[in-house]
Design an enzyme around this catalytic site. Structure first.
Site, PDB file in Angstrom:
ATOM      1  N   TYR A   1       0.822  -1.202   0.000  1.00 43.26           N
ATOM      2  CA  TYR A   1       0.000   0.000   0.000  1.00 43.26           C
ATOM      3  C   TYR A   1       0.862   1.261   0.000  1.00 43.26           C
ATOM      4  O   TYR A   1       1.695   1.458   0.892  1.00 43.26           O
ATOM      5  CB  TYR A   1      -0.940   0.019   1.197  1.00 43.26           C
TER       6      TYR A   1
ATOM      7  N   LEU B   1     -18.189  -0.281  -0.064  1.00 41.11           N
ATOM      8  CA  LEU B   1     -18.949   0.821  -0.665  1.00 41.11           C
ATOM      9  C   LEU B   1     -18.751   0.883  -2.176  1.00 41.11           C
ATOM     10  O   LEU B   1     -19.070   1.894  -2.807  1.00 41.11           O
ATOM     11  CB  LEU B   1     -18.540   2.154  -0.028  1.00 41.11           C
ATOM     12  N   GLY B   2     -18.215  -0.197  -2.738  1.00 43.73           N
ATOM     13  CA  GLY B   2     -18.026  -0.227  -4.188  1.00 43.73           C
ATOM     14  C   GLY B   2     -17.139   0.902  -4.687  1.00 43.73           C
ATOM     15  O   GLY B   2     -17.430   1.533  -5.708  1.00 43.73           O
TER      16      GLY B   2
ATOM     17  N   GLY C   1     -16.742   3.711  -3.406  1.00 40.53           N
ATOM     18  CA  GLY C   1     -17.402   5.002  -3.204  1.00 40.53           C
ATOM     19  C   GLY C   1     -18.674   5.158  -4.012  1.00 40.53           C
ATOM     20  O   GLY C   1     -19.458   6.081  -3.766  1.00 40.53           O
TER      21      GLY C   1
END
Length: 340
Positions: free
Chosen positions: A57, A214-215, A217
């Protein structure tokens, strides 16, 4: 915030997990160290103790920021349950700087420990299955890390159900550490784990830790409002099906007076399996909004509306097992009278 145990372990984690993939500003987006610290402070103040990161990350910056935060004299390292991952490359120096193999596992964990400035990792995930390394090699290596005290618990992400099943079964037979959590993409826009991954997780008592709940956003409704984000217009998260699902999420949110994000997150938590959604945040306001889900309970009617609009084809054998004729033959008319 309430707490729950992770899988079939005694490890107590908060009902939300803070995703830190956006800690760092590489690639032109994300939270700098100061903003990341503010988010971490707020999460801890709300009772959150479960944090998710990975070696890759932000090219390692996410782990470095967490390491700097945990070294602060006002922060109790032992309060937090820190999860990181190995598998994906953090450099291009050699063919074993990536993958699930033992050499990369050990090398990657040592790098994570240095960046995190800690002596141990609470939860180590295999990040992505490489379809190459024998699962026996993986399980033995992970158990060795536990025996060495460098890792407390193990988990797995983005891996076929049959591989995970074999791994946990092998570990049980050998007396090795078993997976306690499963991380996969799961949301109203991505329900395919219901075909085999989630039934497998239920069988083994794994806690589900969905990424992108949340896909990306999309399920917040911001794209319907014309807000710009990082999702490309060609993404399936913005196709006609996804738009229809998002509109239903927004409609329910407006009816009950909460945010669309809270509705989408809570849906994942009411699917019949112990679930701890990973909520990413690069702004304090995003975290504050997501924390609202801890006081929300969706009605059966709302769950049914969301299930219906987002329904997928389970395919074979899921749909075959659900056929009325097959249930009658299998259970002799007693299907609805047998406690499962």
């Amino acid at each position: 915030m309430n707490y729950t145990t992770l899988g079939k372990s005694g490890l107590k984690v908060s009902e939300l997990c803070l995703g830190t993939m956006g800690f760092g500003t590489e690639a032109g987006w994300g939270a700098d160290e100061r903003a990341s610290f503010e988010i971490l402070d707020k999460f801890a103040q709300a009772g959150g103790n479960f944090i998710d990161t990975a070696n890759i990350y932000k090219l390692g910056t996410s782990e470095k920021i967490l390491g700097n935060y945990l070294k602060n004299e006002n922060v109790d390292r032992d309060y937090f349950v820190l999860a990181t991952k190995y598998s994906l490359k953090d450099n291009d120096t050699n063919p074993n700087a990536s993958g699930n193999n033992r050499k990369n596992m050990m090398r990657s964990v040592e790098g994570s420990l240095k960046r995190l400035q800690t002596d141990f990792i609470d939860l180590l995930y295999l990040h992505v299955w490489d379809d190459l390394t024998p699962i026996e090699e993986v399980m033995r290596g992970l158990d060795d890390l536990v025996a060495q005290g460098k890792v407390n618990y193990i988990a797995i992400s983005d891996t076929p159900a049959w591989v995970i099943s074999k791994g946990n079964t092998y570990a049980e037979l050998m007396g090795w550490s078993k997976f306690v959590a499963l991380q996969v993409e799961y949301s109203l826009l991505a329900r395919t784990p219901e075909r085999d991954l989630i039934p497998m997780a239920k069988h083994f008592g794994l806690t589900l830790t969905p990424w992108a709940p949340l896909g990306g956003g999309a399920l917040t409704g911001k794209y319907l409002r014309g807000d710009k984000g990082r999702i490309k217009d060609s993404s399936k998260r913005l196709n006609d099906r996804s738009v229809s699902i998002t509109k239903e999420v927004v409609a329910i949110a407006n009816e009950i007076g909460v945010s669309a994000a809270n509705v989408a997150l809570q849906w994942t938590r009411q699917q019949g399996i112990k679930t701890i959604p990973i909520v990413g945040a690069t702004k304090l306001s995003q975290l504050e909004e997501n924390l609202g889900v801890t006081s929300l309970q969706l009605s059966e009617e709302n769950i049914e509306r969301l299930n219906t609009i987002s329904q997928i084809e389970l395919g074979f054998p899921g749909e075959f097992f659900a056929e009325e004729g097959m249930r009658k033959n299998n259970f002799g008319g007693f299907y609805d009278r047998i406690q499962k």
